[in-house]
Design a protein around this motif. Structure first.
Motif, PDB file in Angstrom:
ATOM      1  N   LEU A   1      -1.094  13.922  -3.933  1.00  0.00           N
ATOM      2  CA  LEU A   1      -2.340  14.684  -3.780  1.00  0.00           C
ATOM      3  C   LEU A   1      -3.541  13.948  -4.377  1.00  0.00           C
ATOM      4  CD1 LEU A   1      -1.018  18.265  -4.659  1.00  0.00           C
ATOM      5  CD2 LEU A   1      -1.317  17.231  -2.402  1.00  0.00           C
ATOM      6  N   ARG A   2      -3.371  12.680  -4.683  1.00  0.00           N
ATOM      7  CA  ARG A   2      -4.465  11.929  -5.292  1.00  0.00           C
ATOM      8  C   ARG A   2      -5.647  11.819  -4.340  1.00  0.00           C
ATOM      9  NH1 ARG A   2      -4.933   6.893  -3.209  1.00  0.00           N
ATOM     10  NH2 ARG A   2      -3.149   5.925  -2.169  1.00  0.00           N
ATOM     11  N   PRO A   3      -6.858  11.654  -4.890  1.00  0.00           N
ATOM     12  CA  PRO A   3      -8.037  11.498  -4.036  1.00  0.00           C
ATOM     13  C   PRO A   3      -8.039  10.149  -3.322  1.00  0.00           C
ATOM     14  CG  PRO A   3      -8.626  11.225  -6.344  1.00  0.00           C
ATOM     15  CD  PRO A   3      -7.207  11.692  -6.316  1.00  0.00           C
ATOM     16  N   THR A   4      -8.768  10.087  -2.211  1.00  0.00           N
ATOM     17  CA  THR A   4      -8.988   8.821  -1.517  1.00  0.00           C
ATOM     18  C   THR A   4      -9.834   7.917  -2.407  1.00  0.00           C
ATOM     19  OG1 THR A   4      -8.886   9.900   0.638  1.00  0.00           O
ATOM     20  CG2 THR A   4      -9.988   7.761   0.541  1.00  0.00           C
ATOM     21  N   PHE A   5      -9.377   6.684  -2.594  1.00  0.00           N
ATOM     22  CA  PHE A   5     -10.023   5.790  -3.557  1.00  0.00           C
ATOM     23  C   PHE A   5     -10.588   4.574  -2.848  1.00  0.00           C
ATOM     24  CE2 PHE A   5     -10.580   2.673  -6.829  1.00  0.00           C
ATOM     25  CZ  PHE A   5     -10.972   3.418  -7.933  1.00  0.00           C
TER      26      PHE A   5
ATOM     27  N   LEU B   1      -5.244 -10.358 -12.042  1.00  0.00           N
ATOM     28  CA  LEU B   1      -3.970 -10.213 -11.340  1.00  0.00           C
ATOM     29  C   LEU B   1      -3.366  -8.825 -11.529  1.00  0.00           C
ATOM     30  CD1 LEU B   1      -2.226 -13.672 -11.890  1.00  0.00           C
ATOM     31  CD2 LEU B   1      -3.660 -12.898  -9.998  1.00  0.00           C
ATOM     32  N   VAL B   2      -3.467  -8.283 -12.739  1.00  0.00           N
ATOM     33  CA  VAL B   2      -2.951  -6.930 -12.972  1.00  0.00           C
ATOM     34  C   VAL B   2      -3.733  -5.921 -12.144  1.00  0.00           C
ATOM     35  CG1 VAL B   2      -2.638  -5.103 -14.667  1.00  0.00           C
ATOM     36  CG2 VAL B   2      -2.097  -7.461 -15.283  1.00  0.00           C
ATOM     37  N   ALA B   3      -5.053  -6.040 -12.147  1.00  0.00           N
ATOM     38  CA  ALA B   3      -5.880  -5.108 -11.375  1.00  0.00           C
ATOM     39  C   ALA B   3      -5.544  -5.186  -9.893  1.00  0.00           C
ATOM     40  CB  ALA B   3      -7.358  -5.412 -11.603  1.00  0.00           C
ATOM     41  N   TRP B   4      -5.393  -6.394  -9.368  1.00  0.00           N
ATOM     42  CA  TRP B   4      -5.053  -6.532  -7.951  1.00  0.00           C
ATOM     43  C   TRP B   4      -3.700  -5.909  -7.644  1.00  0.00           C
ATOM     44  CZ3 TRP B   4      -6.362  -6.825  -3.219  1.00  0.00           C
ATOM     45  CH2 TRP B   4      -5.409  -7.170  -2.257  1.00  0.00           C
ATOM     46  N   ARG B   5      -2.714  -6.129  -8.520  1.00  0.00           N
ATOM     47  CA  ARG B   5      -1.384  -5.556  -8.295  1.00  0.00           C
ATOM     48  C   ARG B   5      -1.459  -4.034  -8.174  1.00  0.00           C
ATOM     49  NH1 ARG B   5       1.743  -7.823 -12.595  1.00  0.00           N
ATOM     50  NH2 ARG B   5       1.278  -6.012 -13.904  1.00  0.00           N
ATOM     51  N   ILE B   6      -2.305  -3.428  -8.992  1.00  0.00           N
ATOM     52  CA  ILE B   6      -2.455  -1.966  -8.954  1.00  0.00           C
ATOM     53  C   ILE B   6      -3.230  -1.535  -7.715  1.00  0.00           C
ATOM     54  CG2 ILE B   6      -3.556  -0.012 -10.132  1.00  0.00           C
ATOM     55  CD1 ILE B   6      -2.976  -1.627 -12.780  1.00  0.00           C
ATOM     56  N   LEU B   7      -4.363  -2.165  -7.466  1.00  0.00           N
ATOM     57  CA  LEU B   7      -5.223  -1.744  -6.358  1.00  0.00           C
ATOM     58  C   LEU B   7      -4.579  -1.996  -5.002  1.00  0.00           C
ATOM     59  CD1 LEU B   7      -8.638  -2.940  -7.799  1.00  0.00           C
ATOM     60  CD2 LEU B   7      -7.892  -0.571  -7.477  1.00  0.00           C
ATOM     61  N   SER B   8      -3.741  -3.020  -4.884  1.00  0.00           N
ATOM     62  CA  SER B   8      -3.067  -3.258  -3.606  1.00  0.00           C
ATOM     63  C   SER B   8      -2.158  -2.098  -3.242  1.00  0.00           C
ATOM     64  CB  SER B   8      -2.263  -4.560  -3.666  1.00  0.00           C
ATOM     65  OG  SER B   8      -1.187  -4.460  -4.590  1.00  0.00           O
TER      66      SER B   8
ATOM     67  N   TYR C   1       0.836  -1.204   0.000  1.00  0.00           N
ATOM     68  CA  TYR C   1       0.000   0.000   0.000  1.00  0.00           C
ATOM     69  C   TYR C   1       0.867   1.249   0.000  1.00  0.00           C
ATOM     70  CZ  TYR C   1      -3.449   3.422   1.743  1.00  0.00           C
ATOM     71  OH  TYR C   1      -4.261   4.519   1.924  1.00  0.00           O
ATOM     72  N   ARG C   2       0.560   2.138  -0.909  1.00  0.00           N
ATOM     73  CA  ARG C   2       1.237   3.422  -1.119  1.00  0.00           C
ATOM     74  C   ARG C   2       2.621   3.303  -1.753  1.00  0.00           C
ATOM     75  NH1 ARG C   2      -1.171   7.902   0.229  1.00  0.00           N
ATOM     76  NH2 ARG C   2      -2.957   7.881   1.645  1.00  0.00           N
ATOM     77  N   LYS C   3       3.005   2.120  -2.148  1.00  0.00           N
ATOM     78  CA  LYS C   3       4.230   1.982  -2.921  1.00  0.00           C
ATOM     79  C   LYS C   3       3.959   2.405  -4.358  1.00  0.00           C
ATOM     80  CE  LYS C   3       6.527  -1.683  -0.295  1.00  0.00           C
ATOM     81  NZ  LYS C   3       7.073  -3.069  -0.357  1.00  0.00           N
TER      82      LYS C   3
END
Length: 401
Positions: free
Chosen positions: A251-255, A296-303, A10-12
């Motif tokens: 400064l990204r929004p909370t997602f 798997l790609v979506a999870w890698r991004i969302l994590s 998270y946040r990486k």
């Protein structure tokens, strides 16, 4: 159910490959491709001041993808874009020179496309996009649908000339069957979900969705502080979250990722800390989100870039459909399909729960952005749930600042 992101990543920063797919440069290229589509116009953005006042937030804006490229869903941006890219790449390989989208309708490109077959599994909307893209370039399309896909949605895909194949079981069963048959036949799978060894094409599908985010950022009077987006396998949520993270940085929004409670594969993956396949249970009314294993790609991004995961119930989704069809105050009427308003349902649920409000810092200063990901893609089902036919709902068209 609500869960803050507790993943070690998270946040990486995003993986470099994901950043390249979802960045501003790539999104601009998607928009350039769209400029060659004869029916491309930006979809409306609506302000919902009445709902914002009820929920105790500053503003709520909703992007209405029910008008996208004649398909009634944001998915029109992904599958067709990937098909076009793949055809142009094959043309470049065979002609031994770079072939640009400006040559899409040339005799040379169509001759090459006519020998290609693209295939995918779908709940409805992605298959329509792939079939439309194939028709546009002169390729063939074979679309696999599971037993829960309505006859109306099957007919909507078939009208683009696609061959339709029914598969017993769930969406995930149809994904597996599409991959098996395509490998056997030498077809190109254009899937919106990814698995080990198959990431690039789903990445192109997600890349197509970034055009929607760029449009919205131009239409919004100020950037949002919070974004709620629904998820099936996670493709659109990851595309939106990833692009916002790259565009705004710290400064990204909370997602917030919003899952149907009956098909909460991303929520359960967040709880487990890794992608999980959940058991198939009672079908959800949110048919376009009924997926039991994340991409798997979506999870890698969302994590990395999702701040929280939550679920909504059947009644929440139906209530949003009815609320948008019968708004209060100055809010416009909007036709939202069964899955279209799930992100908004997440906002409504969050605003009603003090503990979620506090965790998300949701307040009277918050500017919230959500997406109506589909219109009434199954008009009969829409009428059953809303009590009005979609064409009887007087939708406000155009963008509200």
């Amino acid at each position: 159910m609500f869960l803050p992101n507790q993943h070690p990543d998270y946040r990486k920063p995003l993986d470099p490959a994901d950043a390249e797919i979802l960045g501003v440069t790539a999104a601009k290229e998607v928009e350039r491709y769209l400029s060659y589509r004869h029916n491309h116009v930006p979809t409306p953005l609506h302000a919902l001041p009445g709902l914002a006042a009820e929920l105790g937030v500053s503003t709520v804006h909703i992007k209405d993808e029910g008008f996208r490229l004649g398909l009634g869903s944001f998915k029109a941006l992904g599958g067709s874009y990937a098909v076009i890219r793949l055809v142009l790449e094959e043309a470049s390989r065979r002609l031994k020179r770079a072939v640009d989208v400006a040559e899409l309708h040339t005799t040379e490109v169509h001759a090459i496309a006519s020998g290609m077959t693209v295939a995918c599994a779908t709940d409805g909307n992605h298959g329509r996009s792939v079939a439309q893209g194939a028709q546009l370039v002169g390729a063939r399309a074979t679309i696999f649908v599971h037993s829960g896909v309505s006859d109306e949605r099957v007919a909507a895909i078939a009208r683009f000339g696609a061959r339709m194949i029914r598969v017993e079981g769930t969406y995930d069963d149809s994904v597996a069957e599409a991959a098996r048959v395509a490998t056997e036949k030498g077809w190109t799978v254009v899937s919106d979900t990814s698995w080990p060894g198959y990431e690039r094409i789903p990445g192109l599908v997600m890349q197509g969705y970034t055009a929607m985010v760029r449009e919205a950022l131009r239409q919004l009077p100020t950037p949002p502080t919070h974004v709620f987006v629904q998820a099936g396998v996670g493709g659109v949520a990851a595309a939106v979250a990833g692009h916002l993270a790259l565009a705004f940085g710290d400064l990204r929004p909370t997602f917030i990722v919003v899952d149907p409670a009956r098909a909460a594969c991303l929520y359960e993956s967040a709880r487990a800390g890794h992608p999980v396949k959940i058991e198939h249970g009672e079908p959800t009314v949110m048919a376009m989100l009924e997926c039991y294993e994340p991409s798997l790609v979506a999870w890698r991004i969302l994590s990395r870039v999702a701040d929280a995961f939550m679920t909504v119930d059947e009644r929440d989704a139906i209530a949003v459909m009815n609320r948008l069809a019968r708004p209060v105050g100055d809010d416009p009427t909007i036709v939202a399909g069964e899955s279209g308003g799930a992100g908004l349902a997440g906002l409504i649920r969050a605003a009603a729960a003090p503990e979620i409000q506090a965790a998300l810092h949701l307040s009277e200063m918050s500017r919230v952005f959500v997406i109506n990901t589909e219109g009434a893609t199954d008009p009969v089902r829409y009428a059953e749930l809303v009590g009005m036919r979609p064409d009887a709902v007087a939708t406000t068209r155009g963008a509200d600042a």
